[in-house]
Design an enzyme around this catalytic site. Structure first.
Site, PDB file in Angstrom:
ATOM      1  N   SER A 158      16.217 -19.000  52.627  1.00 36.31           N
ATOM      2  CA  SER A 158      14.920 -19.204  51.835  1.00 36.31           C
ATOM      3  C   SER A 158      13.754 -18.229  52.174  1.00 36.31           C
ATOM      4  CB  SER A 158      14.534 -20.562  51.709  1.00 36.31           C
ATOM      5  OG  SER A 158      13.297 -20.688  50.835  1.00 36.31           O
ATOM      6  N   TYR A 192      11.495 -28.600  55.538  1.00 34.73           N
ATOM      7  CA  TYR A 192      12.194 -27.483  54.880  1.00 34.73           C
ATOM      8  C   TYR A 192      11.971 -26.089  55.460  1.00 34.73           C
ATOM      9  CZ  TYR A 192      14.485 -24.910  50.760  1.00 34.73           C
ATOM     10  OH  TYR A 192      15.173 -24.403  49.889  1.00 34.73           O
TER      11      TYR A 192
END
Ligand code: NAD
Length: 260
Positions: free
Chosen positions: A142, A155
């Protein structure tokens, strides 16, 4: 060029993983698909992949947070197709909260799926790939593997871990025919992001349309979503001979997010 290769794509019942599965299948790659969801809908999608692209697809219900199930999923690819050429570690979840409010079970789940699941996938696949002298590992990281944002401690930690771990695997496999890279998407319109948009709309008392516009404007200079198909085409490119010397890198596909 990829015809006859076989791939495991984790988390391919939805979003980016499903997009990657379709692009690989369109290039003749046989698939192990994986992920949660309604059993009849998953079976319909499996059949759709086979009939639309003329490949073989099998389904593994492995829970990526469980190392034994991840190993069984990789073994299913080898028992079904004789080898595992491509591993796409894509399954992932999100939860947002201030660090001090982050529930332990959400921290543990995100680390187990988004980080440890990637470790166990590669742990299971690498011996097969090294034996064949060919392998393409594509980890879906990401932009949050490269930079931070508020409310995403678990995350961001997991995705930074994926970027770092992929570099280690690239070094450990250099010259063996196996490569390992990370794709780092910005915003892609999937159920994972839709939930964040709806949460923001509820929090700010605005429409979902306005929350969508705000989400893109805040981070992604193109103000356009990247698509699962674009992730799939990049993953497919990384599987070609043209990308044989690309290894250990993290590639943003983020409309300029990390250029800022
Ligand atoms: P999604 O929610 O649409 O799909 C997630 C997939 O993972 C589903 O198939 C789900 O069933 C599966 N999954 C979740 N937990 C699992 C588990 N324990 N075992 C097996 N499968 C499991 O989400 P998405 O947006 O397509 O995200 C896919 C990946 O892309 C994730 O790793 C996510 O972090 C990453 N990503 C997404 C975006 C985005 O904007 N959508 C941006 C950057 C990175």
């Amino acid at each position: 060029m990829l015809k006859g290769l076989s791939a495991v794509v984790t988390g391919s019942t939805s979003g980016i993983g499903l997009g990657i599965a379709h692009v690989l299948a369109s290039k003749g790659v046989n698939l192990v698909i994986n992920g949660f969801g309604d059993a009849a809908a998953i079976e319909a999608e499996r059949v759709n992949l086979e009939t639309k692209h003329g490949i073989k697809a099998v389904y593994s219900g492995a829970d990526i947070s469980k190392p034994d199930e991840v190993k069984a999923m990789v073994d299913l690819c080898v028992s079904s197709f004789g080898k595992i050429d491509i591993l796409v570690n894509n399954a992932g979840i999100q939860y947002t909260a201030n660090l001090e409010d982050f529930p332990a079970e959400k921290w543990n789940a995100i680390i187990a799926i988004n980080l440890s699941g990637v470790f166990w996938g590669m742990h299971a696949a690498l011996p097969y790939m090294k034996e064949k002298g060919f392998g393409r590992i594509i980890n879906i990281g990401s932009v949050h593997g490269l930079i931070g944002s508020t409310h995403k401690a678990a995350y961001v930690a997991a995705k930074h871990g994926v970027v770092g771990m992929s570099k280690v695997v690239a070094l450990e496999t250099a010259g063996t025919g196996v490569t390992c890279n990370t794709i780092c998407p910005g915003w892609v319109h999937t159920p994972l992001v839709q939930k964040q948009i709806e949460d923001n709309a509820a929090r700010d008392g605005i429409s979902v349309e306005q929350a969508t516009e705000n989400l893109l404007s805040e981070k992604q200079p193109s103000k356009q979503f990247a698509t699962p198909e674009q992730m799939g085409e990049l993953a497919a490119f990384l599987c070609t001979d043209a990308a044989a010397q690309m290894t250990g890198i993290a590639i943003p596909v983020d409309g300029g997010w990390t250029a800022q």
